[in-house]
Design a protein around this motif. Structure first.
Motif, PDB file in Angstrom:
ATOM      1  N   PRO A   1       0.833  -1.202   0.000  1.00 23.32           N
ATOM      2  CA  PRO A   1       0.000   0.000   0.000  1.00 23.32           C
ATOM      3  C   PRO A   1       0.874   1.261   0.000  1.00 23.32           C
ATOM      4  O   PRO A   1       1.867   1.332   0.734  1.00 23.32           O
ATOM      5  CB  PRO A   1      -0.789  -0.122   1.305  1.00 23.32           C
ATOM      6  CG  PRO A   1      -0.874  -1.593   1.544  1.00 23.32           C
ATOM      7  CD  PRO A   1       0.456  -2.134   1.088  1.00 23.32           C
ATOM      8  N   THR A   2       0.510   2.225  -0.836  1.00 20.79           N
ATOM      9  CA  THR A   2       1.392   3.365  -1.092  1.00 20.79           C
ATOM     10  C   THR A   2       0.586   4.655  -1.240  1.00 20.79           C
ATOM     11  O   THR A   2      -0.389   4.687  -1.992  1.00 20.79           O
ATOM     12  CB  THR A   2       2.184   3.121  -2.409  1.00 20.79           C
ATOM     13  OG1 THR A   2       2.897   1.887  -2.298  1.00 20.79           O
ATOM     14  CG2 THR A   2       3.163   4.249  -2.691  1.00 20.79           C
ATOM     15  N   PHE A   3       1.001   5.695  -0.549  1.00 18.33           N
ATOM     16  CA  PHE A   3       0.363   7.000  -0.733  1.00 18.33           C
ATOM     17  C   PHE A   3       0.872   7.608  -2.041  1.00 18.33           C
ATOM     18  O   PHE A   3       2.066   7.688  -2.266  1.00 18.33           O
ATOM     19  CB  PHE A   3       0.675   7.929   0.445  1.00 18.33           C
ATOM     20  CG  PHE A   3      -0.012   7.503   1.710  1.00 18.33           C
ATOM     21  CD1 PHE A   3      -1.373   7.733   1.875  1.00 18.33           C
ATOM     22  CD2 PHE A   3       0.682   6.848   2.709  1.00 18.33           C
ATOM     23  CE1 PHE A   3      -2.028   7.319   3.036  1.00 18.33           C
ATOM     24  CE2 PHE A   3       0.041   6.432   3.875  1.00 18.33           C
ATOM     25  CZ  PHE A   3      -1.321   6.663   4.028  1.00 18.33           C
ATOM     26  N   THR A   4      -0.078   8.004  -2.877  1.00 14.24           N
ATOM     27  CA  THR A   4       0.307   8.390  -4.240  1.00 14.24           C
ATOM     28  C   THR A   4      -0.043   9.819  -4.629  1.00 14.24           C
ATOM     29  O   THR A   4       0.574  10.369  -5.548  1.00 14.24           O
ATOM     30  CB  THR A   4      -0.405   7.473  -5.252  1.00 14.24           C
ATOM     31  OG1 THR A   4      -1.818   7.555  -4.997  1.00 14.24           O
ATOM     32  CG2 THR A   4       0.058   6.034  -5.118  1.00 14.24           C
ATOM     33  N   ALA A   5      -1.039  10.415  -3.996  1.00 18.38           N
ATOM     34  CA  ALA A   5      -1.497  11.724  -4.461  1.00 18.38           C
ATOM     35  C   ALA A   5      -2.319  12.404  -3.373  1.00 18.38           C
ATOM     36  O   ALA A   5      -2.818  11.751  -2.445  1.00 18.38           O
ATOM     37  CB  ALA A   5      -2.344  11.568  -5.719  1.00 18.38           C
ATOM     38  N   LEU A   6      -2.436  13.715  -3.504  1.00 21.06           N
ATOM     39  CA  LEU A   6      -3.245  14.500  -2.568  1.00 21.06           C
ATOM     40  C   LEU A   6      -4.137  15.441  -3.382  1.00 21.06           C
ATOM     41  O   LEU A   6      -3.632  16.219  -4.195  1.00 21.06           O
ATOM     42  CB  LEU A   6      -2.325  15.317  -1.648  1.00 21.06           C
ATOM     43  CG  LEU A   6      -3.001  16.258  -0.652  1.00 21.06           C
ATOM     44  CD1 LEU A   6      -3.671  15.469   0.473  1.00 21.06           C
ATOM     45  CD2 LEU A   6      -1.964  17.242  -0.056  1.00 21.06           C
ATOM     46  N   GLY A   7      -5.432  15.334  -3.190  1.00 18.95           N
ATOM     47  CA  GLY A   7      -6.361  16.276  -3.812  1.00 18.95           C
ATOM     48  C   GLY A   7      -6.654  17.396  -2.832  1.00 18.95           C
ATOM     49  O   GLY A   7      -6.887  17.123  -1.647  1.00 18.95           O
ATOM     50  N   ILE A   8      -6.620  18.624  -3.292  1.00 17.78           N
ATOM     51  CA  ILE A   8      -6.876  19.786  -2.423  1.00 17.78           C
ATOM     52  C   ILE A   8      -7.989  20.637  -3.040  1.00 17.78           C
ATOM     53  O   ILE A   8      -7.881  21.077  -4.186  1.00 17.78           O
ATOM     54  CB  ILE A   8      -5.613  20.647  -2.256  1.00 17.78           C
ATOM     55  CG1 ILE A   8      -4.449  19.793  -1.735  1.00 17.78           C
ATOM     56  CG2 ILE A   8      -5.887  21.821  -1.316  1.00 17.78           C
ATOM     57  CD1 ILE A   8      -3.135  20.559  -1.624  1.00 17.78           C
ATOM     58  N   GLY A   9      -9.048  20.849  -2.267  1.00 17.50           N
ATOM     59  CA  GLY A   9     -10.141  21.689  -2.734  1.00 17.50           C
ATOM     60  C   GLY A   9     -11.110  20.928  -3.619  1.00 17.50           C
ATOM     61  O   GLY A   9     -11.035  19.700  -3.680  1.00 17.50           O
ATOM     62  N   PRO A  10     -12.014  21.618  -4.285  1.00 22.28           N
ATOM     63  CA  PRO A  10     -11.971  23.040  -4.607  1.00 22.28           C
ATOM     64  C   PRO A  10     -12.067  23.946  -3.382  1.00 22.28           C
ATOM     65  O   PRO A  10     -12.792  23.657  -2.442  1.00 22.28           O
ATOM     66  CB  PRO A  10     -13.179  23.236  -5.519  1.00 22.28           C
ATOM     67  CG  PRO A  10     -14.113  22.128  -5.150  1.00 22.28           C
ATOM     68  CD  PRO A  10     -13.223  20.976  -4.825  1.00 22.28           C
ATOM     69  N   ALA A  11     -11.301  25.052  -3.504  1.00 20.12           N
ATOM     70  CA  ALA A  11     -11.307  26.094  -2.488  1.00 20.12           C
ATOM     71  C   ALA A  11     -10.799  27.372  -3.166  1.00 20.12           C
ATOM     72  O   ALA A  11     -10.461  27.342  -4.354  1.00 20.12           O
ATOM     73  CB  ALA A  11     -10.403  25.709  -1.319  1.00 20.12           C
ATOM     74  N   ARG A  12     -10.748  28.459  -2.405  1.00 19.53           N
ATOM     75  CA  ARG A  12     -10.270  29.713  -2.990  1.00 19.53           C
ATOM     76  C   ARG A  12      -8.826  29.564  -3.467  1.00 19.53           C
ATOM     77  O   ARG A  12      -7.960  29.088  -2.721  1.00 19.53           O
ATOM     78  CB  ARG A  12     -10.335  30.835  -1.948  1.00 19.53           C
ATOM     79  CG  ARG A  12     -11.750  31.354  -1.711  1.00 19.53           C
ATOM     80  CD  ARG A  12     -11.714  32.804  -1.235  1.00 19.53           C
ATOM     81  NE  ARG A  12     -10.683  32.993  -0.214  1.00 19.53           N
ATOM     82  CZ  ARG A  12     -10.145  34.173   0.078  1.00 19.53           C
ATOM     83  NH1 ARG A  12     -10.520  35.258  -0.562  1.00 19.53           N
ATOM     84  NH2 ARG A  12      -9.240  34.250   1.029  1.00 19.53           N
ATOM     85  N   SER A  13      -8.555  29.975  -4.691  1.00 22.03           N
ATOM     86  CA  SER A  13      -7.207  29.849  -5.265  1.00 22.03           C
ATOM     87  C   SER A  13      -6.173  30.473  -4.344  1.00 22.03           C
ATOM     88  O   SER A  13      -5.094  29.903  -4.105  1.00 22.03           O
ATOM     89  CB  SER A  13      -7.151  30.533  -6.628  1.00 22.03           C
ATOM     90  OG  SER A  13      -8.039  29.908  -7.519  1.00 22.03           O
TER      91      SER A  13
END
Lengths: 115, 115
Positions: free
Chosen positions: B90-102
């Motif tokens: 098992p491997t951490f591969t990515a991080l999604g952030i938001g949607p939020a204020r740019s």
């Protein structure tokens, strides 16, 4: 029990940044998700949000697949990039299909190579 | 008016199929979308679902960014691949952030290179 998945069909380009491919794939994934049947989304969640990424090498093939989905009543979403950054003009880049029953999607995309 | 976006942070690996990157990015995108504020999602939709893909080269940096988002109260989603296909564990591969204020996301990811 039936399995559920989402298939992302990428249109391959001679040279395109990986990040641009990923962004187009994400547009396709979210776009198709918004079209999908609520019950199918729940089944898909239960199976861990399976996502498969395949490719085609032409616009004709991409739009044929969108037509096939329409005929089979499978939710899909065709992504058109606005052509403001890497593409000089608006360009169809990807097709998100489902989530839907794997068996149903396979009839349409089962022959396509993994990206 | 404020602009809104979603940023996908990919962890770079020495060799990984493009399709695998895309699938991980899509997991991050949808996962973060599910965490996001409903109002922010509407603003984001109005601005055309802007998605930016950047990268880091280590797990430490990826998890630090997740912590930064938590501290700043910005919705995010860390993707762990189950390690059944391309990754041996098992491997951490990515991080999604938001949607939020740019503007808010830029404080956390503004220094990262495009993927």
């Amino acid at each position: 029990m039936d399995t559920y998945k989402q298939v992302i069909v990428m249109r391959k380009f001679p040279s395109l940044r990986k990040g641009k491919y990923i962004a187009q794939g994400c547009h396709a994934s979210l776009g198709a998700y918004h079209q999908a049947d609520k019950k199918d989304i729940l089944y898909w969640a239960a199976s861990g949000y399976t996502k498969i990424v395949v490719y085609v090498d032409s616009l004709e093939k991409l739009s044929d697949l969108a037509g096939d989905c329409g005929n089979a009543n499978i939710p899909c979403y065709l992504v058109e990039d606005a052509g403001r950054t890497e593409f000089p003009v608006p360009t169809f880049t990807a097709l998100g299909i489902g989530p839907a029953r794997s068996e149903d999607i396979d009839k349409i995309t089962g022959h396509l190579p993994l990206f």
